[in-house]
Design a protein around this motif. Structure first.
Motif, mmCIF file in Angstrom:
data_model
loop_
_atom_site.group_PDB
_atom_site.id
_atom_site.type_symbol
_atom_site.label_atom_id
_atom_site.label_comp_id
_atom_site.label_asym_id
_atom_site.label_seq_id
_atom_site.Cartn_x
_atom_site.Cartn_y
_atom_site.Cartn_z
ATOM 1 N N ALA A 139 1.093 1.902 7.378
ATOM 2 C CA ALA A 139 1.442 0.523 7.699
ATOM 3 C C ALA A 139 2.283 0.454 8.971
ATOM 4 O O ALA A 139 3.028 1.391 9.295
ATOM 5 N N ASP A 140 2.145 -0.646 9.688
ATOM 6 C CA ASP A 140 2.912 -0.818 10.930
ATOM 7 C C ASP A 140 4.411 -0.729 10.666
ATOM 8 O O ASP A 140 5.162 -0.189 11.482
ATOM 9 N N SER A 141 4.842 -1.246 9.518
ATOM 10 C CA SER A 141 6.272 -1.208 9.188
ATOM 11 C C SER A 141 6.756 0.226 8.998
ATOM 12 O O SER A 141 7.887 0.572 9.373
ATOM 13 N N LEU A 142 5.884 1.094 8.443
ATOM 14 C CA LEU A 142 6.261 2.490 8.254
ATOM 15 C C LEU A 142 6.221 3.252 9.575
ATOM 16 O O LEU A 142 7.018 4.176 9.790
ATOM 17 N N GLU A 143 5.295 2.868 10.431
ATOM 18 C CA GLU A 143 5.264 3.482 11.764
ATOM 19 C C GLU A 143 6.552 3.168 12.520
ATOM 20 O O GLU A 143 7.145 4.039 13.171
ATOM 21 N N ASP A 144 7.000 1.915 12.387
ATOM 22 C CA ASP A 144 8.264 1.530 13.014
ATOM 23 C C ASP A 144 9.437 2.251 12.349
ATOM 24 O O ASP A 144 10.409 2.628 13.029
ATOM 25 N N TYR A 145 9.356 2.475 11.057
ATOM 26 C CA TYR A 145 10.406 3.196 10.324
ATOM 27 C C TYR A 145 10.544 4.619 10.869
ATOM 28 O O TYR A 145 11.672 5.119 11.078
ATOM 29 N N ILE A 146 9.418 5.282 11.100
ATOM 30 C CA ILE A 146 9.440 6.638 11.665
ATOM 31 C C ILE A 146 10.115 6.632 13.031
ATOM 32 O O ILE A 146 10.975 7.476 13.335
ATOM 33 N N VAL A 147 9.741 5.669 13.857
ATOM 34 C CA VAL A 147 10.320 5.580 15.200
ATOM 35 C C VAL A 147 11.823 5.321 15.114
ATOM 36 O O VAL A 147 12.622 5.925 15.853
ATOM 37 N N GLN A 148 12.245 4.434 14.214
ATOM 38 C CA GLN A 148 13.667 4.124 14.091
ATOM 39 C C GLN A 148 14.475 5.330 13.607
ATOM 40 O O GLN A 148 15.622 5.533 14.037
ATOM 41 N N LEU A 149 13.888 6.139 12.752
ATOM 42 C CA LEU A 149 14.574 7.351 12.302
ATOM 43 C C LEU A 149 14.829 8.296 13.475
ATOM 44 O O LEU A 149 15.899 8.907 13.584
ATOM 45 N N ILE A 150 13.844 8.406 14.354
ATOM 46 C CA ILE A 150 14.014 9.273 15.523
ATOM 47 C C ILE A 150 14.993 8.642 16.509
ATOM 48 O O ILE A 150 15.838 9.334 17.106
ATOM 49 N N MET A 151 14.906 7.320 16.693
ATOM 50 C CA MET A 151 15.840 6.642 17.593
ATOM 51 C C MET A 151 17.290 6.827 17.145
ATOM 52 O O MET A 151 18.194 6.894 17.978
ATOM 53 N N ALA A 152 17.489 6.922 15.831
ATOM 54 C CA ALA A 152 18.847 7.097 15.311
ATOM 55 C C ALA A 152 19.446 8.434 15.725
ATOM 56 O O ALA A 152 20.671 8.583 15.756
ATOM 57 N N THR A 153 18.596 9.411 16.051
ATOM 58 C CA THR A 153 19.124 10.696 16.530
ATOM 59 C C THR A 153 19.535 10.620 17.995
ATOM 60 O O THR A 153 20.294 11.471 18.466
ATOM 61 N N ARG A 154 19.030 9.625 18.712
ATOM 62 C CA ARG A 154 19.333 9.511 20.153
ATOM 63 C C ARG A 154 20.374 8.438 20.435
ATOM 64 O O ARG A 154 21.190 8.590 21.336
ATOM 65 N N ASN A 155 20.318 7.354 19.696
ATOM 66 C CA ASN A 155 21.236 6.237 19.900
ATOM 67 C C ASN A 155 21.885 5.900 18.563
ATOM 68 O O ASN A 155 21.713 4.817 18.013
ATOM 69 N N GLY A 156 22.633 6.872 18.045
ATOM 70 C CA GLY A 156 23.172 6.753 16.703
ATOM 71 C C GLY A 156 24.145 5.615 16.516
ATOM 72 O O GLY A 156 24.279 5.087 15.413
ATOM 73 N N GLY A 157 24.815 5.201 17.602
ATOM 74 C CA GLY A 157 25.796 4.133 17.490
ATOM 75 C C GLY A 157 25.218 2.815 17.038
ATOM 76 O O GLY A 157 25.938 1.968 16.488
ATOM 77 N N ALA A 158 23.923 2.614 17.244
ATOM 78 C CA ALA A 158 23.274 1.377 16.816
ATOM 79 C C ALA A 158 23.031 1.354 15.312
ATOM 80 O O ALA A 158 22.663 0.313 14.764
ATOM 81 N N TYR A 159 23.241 2.511 14.652
ATOM 82 C CA TYR A 159 22.941 2.596 13.224
ATOM 83 C C TYR A 159 24.166 2.963 12.386
ATOM 84 O O TYR A 159 24.311 2.496 11.263
ATOM 85 N N SER A 160 25.039 3.807 12.915
ATOM 86 C CA SER A 160 26.197 4.265 12.162
ATOM 87 C C SER A 160 27.304 4.665 13.138
ATOM 88 O O SER A 160 27.015 5.245 14.197
ATOM 89 N N SER A 161 28.534 4.400 12.781
ATOM 90 C CA SER A 161 29.668 4.766 13.639
ATOM 91 C C SER A 161 29.911 6.274 13.645
ATOM 92 O O SER A 161 30.581 6.798 14.549
ATOM 93 N N LYS A 162 29.353 6.995 12.675
ATOM 94 C CA LYS A 162 29.573 8.437 12.584
ATOM 95 C C LYS A 162 28.657 9.231 13.510
ATOM 96 O O LYS A 162 29.032 10.290 14.026
ATOM 97 N N LEU A 163 27.444 8.743 13.717
ATOM 98 C CA LEU A 163 26.426 9.534 14.412
ATOM 99 C C LEU A 163 26.778 9.896 15.851
ATOM 100 O O LEU A 163 26.522 11.027 16.273
#
Length: 317
Positions: free
Chosen positions: A217-241
């Motif tokens: 599903a497109d939503s899951l494809e976006d989920y995969i991308v967001q998981l990877i984005m969280a490794t590069r721009n962690g501040g947008a997801y968690s203050s710890k990253l």
């Protein structure tokens, strides 16, 4: 076709007791057309697992013990001079087999590791001015011993990124240990266990194509991308990253995560991918692709801790 791979999984589990994540990881690497890095203490049946895989598929298996005196030609092969013809003839090395076990890969120097890198990345090797294609079915399972680091050559990030999965295996529990005793005793008494019919290479290639047709599903494809984005721009997801991650994952990680999630769903005999499939393979796909900060190391934060935080902070569709 799924039934054949399910039978292969059951056979691997019967040969390698107490390591279901290892046996599944081997199948995921085979189906997703990738390579596998396994880290664990000696004696946990890592060699036995890949040897059992070679018996379960129509493939040639070769084990290479990596040592500090290993040369690139020991892997790739070399040109041999034939006095009777006055010409050089190429003598192929172990890399021309279908399944390769690179045992204790971090004990070999950089030149040997770079020779393996070309084979893993391009499915070809170059000797002199000539480039030779490797078999279409080509799987490298490399092992590392985390207990002994003296005299080792840490794998460079570029080579680590070439591995589809990084699995960590640990000691079995007491009940499994007793089952291992029974298994080895029966083998010593020549009580062989039933082995499924070997899966042909054509079936493996067909399974790989079928996996690519699973519904994502497109939503899951976006989920995969967001998981990877969280490794590069962690501040947008968690203050710890931001304090934990120095360098995030490459686009190769995005591709690997999608392929492994698809393979996981296919092995479960489903024609669609779920968030659980993505989350189940997330740690093994990303474990070796992140570079943590000194702050994370000082705080005792591991890569697995960081990945768990990412799963917790990225919304699930």
């Amino acid at each position: 076709m799924v039934n054949a791979f399910s039978a292969l999984k059951a056979y691997l589990d019967s040969q390698v007791l107490g390591q279901p994540e290892l046996t599944e990881g081997i199948l995921l690497a085979l189906l997703a057309n990738g390579h596998l890095l396994v880290e664990g203490p000696p004696g946990l049946a890592k060699t036995r697992a890949v040897n059992a895989l070679a018996h379960g598929v129509e493939a040639e298996f070769h084990r290479v013990q990596f040592t500090p005196d290993l040369l690139p030609a020991d892997l790739t092969g070399t040109d041999i001079y034939r006095p009777e013809t006055g010409q050089f003839e190429f003598q192929s090395g172990p890399l021309f087999h279908h399944i390769i076990l690179a045992d204790e890969i971090n004990r070999a120097p950089a030149k040997v590791q770079s020779a393996l890198l070309e084979a893993m990345a391009e499915k070809q090797i170059t000797v002199g001015r000539t480039t030779y294609k490797l078999p279409e079915l080509f799987l490298v399972m490399a092992t590392q011993n985390p207990l002994e680091q003296e005299g080792t050559y840490p794998l460079p990030e570029a080579q680590l990124d070439r591995f589809l999965l990084h699995l960590k295996v640990d000691y079995p529990d007491a009940a499994t240990e007793r089952e291992i005793l029974k298994l080895t005793r029966n083998e010593a008494l020549h009580k062989a266990q039933s082995q499924p019919a070997a899966i042909s290479q054509a079936d493996i290639f067909s399974a790989r194509q079928a996996i690519l047709t699973l519904h994502l599903a497109d939503s899951l494809e976006d989920y995969i991308v967001q998981l990877i984005m969280a490794t590069r721009n962690g501040g947008a997801y968690s203050s710890k990253l931001p304090a934990w991650i120095n360098y995030g994952a490459s686009p190769r990680a995005t591709i690997a995560l999608e392929r492994c999630a698809r393979a996981k769903a296919w092995l479960a005999d489903r024609d669609f991918v779920t968030p659980d499939d993505i989350q189940a393979v997330f740690h093994n796909v990303l474990r070796h692709r992140l570079i943590l900060t000194y702050t994370a190391e000082a705080e005792g934060v591991t890569t697995d801790d960081v990945l768990t935080e990412i799963l917790n902070c990225v919304p699930v569709p």
